[in-house]
Design a protein around this motif. Structure first.
Motif, PDB file in Angstrom:
ATOM      1  N   TYR A   1      -0.546  -3.137  -5.572  1.00 19.72           N
ATOM      2  CA  TYR A   1      -0.556  -1.729  -5.184  1.00 19.72           C
ATOM      3  C   TYR A   1      -0.096  -0.875  -6.362  1.00 19.72           C
ATOM      4  O   TYR A   1       0.774  -1.284  -7.137  1.00 19.72           O
ATOM      5  CB  TYR A   1       0.423  -1.453  -4.032  1.00 19.72           C
ATOM      6  CG  TYR A   1       0.209  -2.180  -2.742  1.00 19.72           C
ATOM      7  CD1 TYR A   1      -0.431  -1.568  -1.666  1.00 19.72           C
ATOM      8  CD2 TYR A   1       0.703  -3.477  -2.555  1.00 19.72           C
ATOM      9  CE1 TYR A   1      -0.581  -2.214  -0.449  1.00 19.72           C
ATOM     10  CE2 TYR A   1       0.551  -4.134  -1.335  1.00 19.72           C
ATOM     11  CZ  TYR A   1      -0.092  -3.493  -0.293  1.00 19.72           C
ATOM     12  OH  TYR A   1      -0.232  -4.140   0.920  1.00 19.72           O
TER      13      TYR A   1
ATOM     14  N   PHE B   1       0.270   5.593  -2.199  1.00 16.92           N
ATOM     15  CA  PHE B   1      -0.076   4.255  -2.679  1.00 16.92           C
ATOM     16  C   PHE B   1      -1.575   4.030  -2.564  1.00 16.92           C
ATOM     17  O   PHE B   1      -2.235   4.548  -1.652  1.00 16.92           O
ATOM     18  CB  PHE B   1       0.676   3.176  -1.892  1.00 16.92           C
ATOM     19  CG  PHE B   1       0.379   3.144  -0.418  1.00 16.92           C
ATOM     20  CD1 PHE B   1      -0.531   2.233   0.108  1.00 16.92           C
ATOM     21  CD2 PHE B   1       0.997   4.037   0.449  1.00 16.92           C
ATOM     22  CE1 PHE B   1      -0.807   2.207   1.465  1.00 16.92           C
ATOM     23  CE2 PHE B   1       0.732   4.009   1.811  1.00 16.92           C
ATOM     24  CZ  PHE B   1      -0.166   3.100   2.321  1.00 16.92           C
TER      25      PHE B   1
ATOM     26  N   SER C   1      -4.980   1.696  -1.933  1.00 21.09           N
ATOM     27  CA  SER C   1      -5.318   0.496  -1.174  1.00 21.09           C
ATOM     28  C   SER C   1      -5.038  -0.709  -2.054  1.00 21.09           C
ATOM     29  O   SER C   1      -5.318  -0.697  -3.253  1.00 21.09           O
ATOM     30  CB  SER C   1      -6.796   0.505  -0.785  1.00 21.09           C
ATOM     31  OG  SER C   1      -7.084   1.513   0.149  1.00 21.09           O
ATOM     32  N   PRO C   2      -4.476  -1.774  -1.483  1.00 30.18           N
ATOM     33  CA  PRO C   2      -4.193  -2.946  -2.314  1.00 30.18           C
ATOM     34  C   PRO C   2      -5.484  -3.597  -2.790  1.00 30.18           C
ATOM     35  O   PRO C   2      -6.541  -3.459  -2.170  1.00 30.18           O
ATOM     36  CB  PRO C   2      -3.432  -3.868  -1.361  1.00 30.18           C
ATOM     37  CG  PRO C   2      -3.911  -3.475  -0.001  1.00 30.18           C
ATOM     38  CD  PRO C   2      -4.135  -1.994  -0.074  1.00 30.18           C
TER      39      PRO C   2
END
Length: 561
Positions: free
Chosen positions: A83, A426, A428-429
């Motif tokens: 992230y 953050f 999106s991973p």
């Protein structure tokens, strides 16, 4: 509704009677931090929510954690994630005891976290003491006791919360100006098919939901063993300058969660300061399983609580709609969540850590029975924290700061900038698909919004029936003037997620602009999402404890599929 008394108060009172020196006050603070992680029977801790369980008289021991879930069927999506994050900045105007002034991050969410399901063969459901990490063969979610994938036969699981603690308030870090982050792994010591629970000694020492805890450090070495039975609270929970990894408000960081032979490892690179913190959930850092060893039937002597060194690894290969910790109320695997509903103003207390005796501005109608686990402003000021009297137990009537329009994006942008914190943002991973090289990052191609509102409202609203389709439950919940939601925005050329109101500057998609449209509602579609749990009689039960809205795409991507 039963009266709740925060367990932290007992330790606080005992410590206060022992000494009042400045050094001891620091020790008291660390003892309090440790108490936040005695989970399962109180609502004081920052713990993974448990299902409604007969062991707790069908009482919900969790709390409010609106979450964003990430799904992919690609192998590796359940074992590693990366992230990019920007930490919030508090407003220039400080908060006031009368509810005026500004709102700081710690009032809205005492912790925010990134999660993952891990193997723990000593944890619920304790049908087998074998868990092979990193495989979707661990998916057992059938309600049929005769099915090969019956949920009661699920391998034992733990849940990681990589918890971020904002400055200024009472939490595990409790720093006046800097952020801390900890690797916290929760397990559940119960045998689902029989209803047996761990021995009384374990219950008294660590509760039924023991937690491994370790701050990220600058050298990757735990300050003290993460083992739940390690009671060295001053080193384990104390902030040690130069050793405890800390970050400034507004810093841009990269979080890298990945498995290693020694255990799951998290590395955080602070791109703003050039510093790095890390932690590995393995033997070298004192991570351990609390052994599931129930007492024999009375009147035989009780057993002594014990633990075994253990390296925690991801449970599943992927992160999809069926990868979950079978004992947790939520259904997530790879997820982000804000811990909300742990701040109500209180003007006076009967004792530090005890009950509120003079209602604050959040309770204009007077005291109610969730005004427990409370501290006075002058006491918190001793530790350099904001001198605002507060109660930190679960807010079951939805009237505290988290449920007011005190979030960014809930008012005039200029006023918001002056009085409200910026959101945690953050990306999106992304993940490394199994077999790919380290530079080939993949995207999660689906997301879901999930809120455990029915589970919480069930505590205070007799009309809310989580055992009958969630009928009578409401979103927003009864008592809430506002409920925060996730939105997507553009920041530095990237799509980022944020949480707050529907009109945060830069927002590109607020998913309907309300918690009802985002998470769902009983009166509309989707309905409350059912989850299957095991019964002590060997059967299963369906509980409608969450609103979960699954999107068939990820609307906030920045890379490859």
């Amino acid at each position: 509704m039963m009266t709740r008394f925060c367990k932290v108060s007992m330790l606080f009172v005992a410590a206060l009677l022992l000494t009042s020196s400045a050094v001891a006050q620091t020790q008291i603070s660390n003892q309090t931090k440790a108490s936040l992680f005695k989970c399962g029977q109180s609502n004081s801790g920052f713990c993974t929510e448990l299902r409604h369980d007969q062991q707790f008289n069908n009482h919900y021991s969790g709390h409010d954690e609106p979450a964003l879930l990430f799904y992919s069927n690609q192998p590796g999506s359940g074992t590693n994630t990366v992230y990019h994050v920007t930490l919030p900045v508090d407003p220039a105007v400080p908060p006031r005891q009368d509810g005026g002034g500004g709102t700081f991050s710690f009032q809205l969410h005492p912790a925010s976290w990134f999660g993952m399901v891990l193997c723990d063969p000593q944890s619920s459901p304790n049908f087998t003491h074998v868990c092979v990490p990193g495989t979707d063969a661990n998916i057992f979610d059938s309600a049929d006791p005769n099915a090969p994938d019956f949920i009661g036969h699920h391998p034992g699981s733990a849940f990681l919360e990589l918890q971020f603690y904002p400055p200024g308030g009472l939490n595990t870090c409790s720093d006046r100006s800097l952020w801390c982050v900890a690797m916290v792994i929760f397990s559940f010591n119960i045998q689902d098919l029989t209803g047996q629970i761990n021995n009384l000694d374990c219950q008294q020492k660590v509760g039924l939901e023991p937690s491994n805890f370790a701050f990220l450090t600058t050298n990757g070495i735990a300050q003290s063993a993460a083992d739940p039975l390690n009671l060295d609270v001053n080193n384990k929970f104390g902030v040690i300058p130069g050793t405890t990894f800390q970050m400034n408000p507004g810093d841009n960081i990269i979080i890298d969660l990945h498995d290693t032979p020694d255990g799951l490892q998290v590395v955080i690179h602070d791109q703003t300061t050039g510093t790095t913190g890390s932690m590995t959930a393995g033997l070298a850092n004192g991570f351990a399983q609390v052994n599931f060893d129930p007492d024999p039937p009375a009147p035989q002597p009780g057993k002594t609580c014990s633990s075994t060194p253990f390296a925690f690894h991801p449970m599943y290969s992927t992160s999809n709609e069926h990868t979950r910790a079978a004992w947790a109320a939520h259904t997530y695997n790879i997820a982000f969540s804000d811990e909300i509903g742990h701040f109500e103003l209180c003007n006076a207390v009967d004792q530090e850590g005890g009950n509120c005796i003079q209602a604050g501005a959040d309770d204009p109608k007077g005291l109610d029975d969730d005004d427990t686990g409370c501290f006075s402003g002058p006491f918190l000021a001793l530790f350099g924290l904001q001198p605002i009297g507060t109660c930190i137990n679960g807010d079951f009537d939805f009237d505290g700061a988290s449920y007011q329009p005190r979030w960014a994006g809930t008012g005039n942008p200029k006023t918001d900038a002056l009085l409200k914190p910026t959101p945690l943002r953050f990306t999106s991973p992304q993940f490394r698909r199994s077999g790919d090289n380290g530079n080939n990052m993949r995207e999660y191609n689906r997301v879901a919004f999930e809120a455990d509102l029915p589970d919480i409202e069930f505590e205070s609203n007799p009309a809310c029936d989580i055992f009958n389709g969630g009928q009578g439950c409401t979103n927003p919940p009864t008592g809430a003037a506002f409920y925060p939601l996730f939105s997507a925005a553009r920041q530095n050329g990237q799509c980022v997620w944020q949480m707050g109101g529907p009109t945060i500057p830069g927002t590109t998609n607020n998913f309907g602009g309300s918690s009802t449209t985002e998470f769902g509602d009983i009166s509309g579609i989707p309905f409350a999402e059912p989850a299957t749990f095991t019964q002590p009689n060997g059967s299963s039960i369906i509980i409608f404890g969450n609103y979960r809205r699954i999107l068939d795409e990820n609307p906030c991507r920045n890379g490859n599929d």
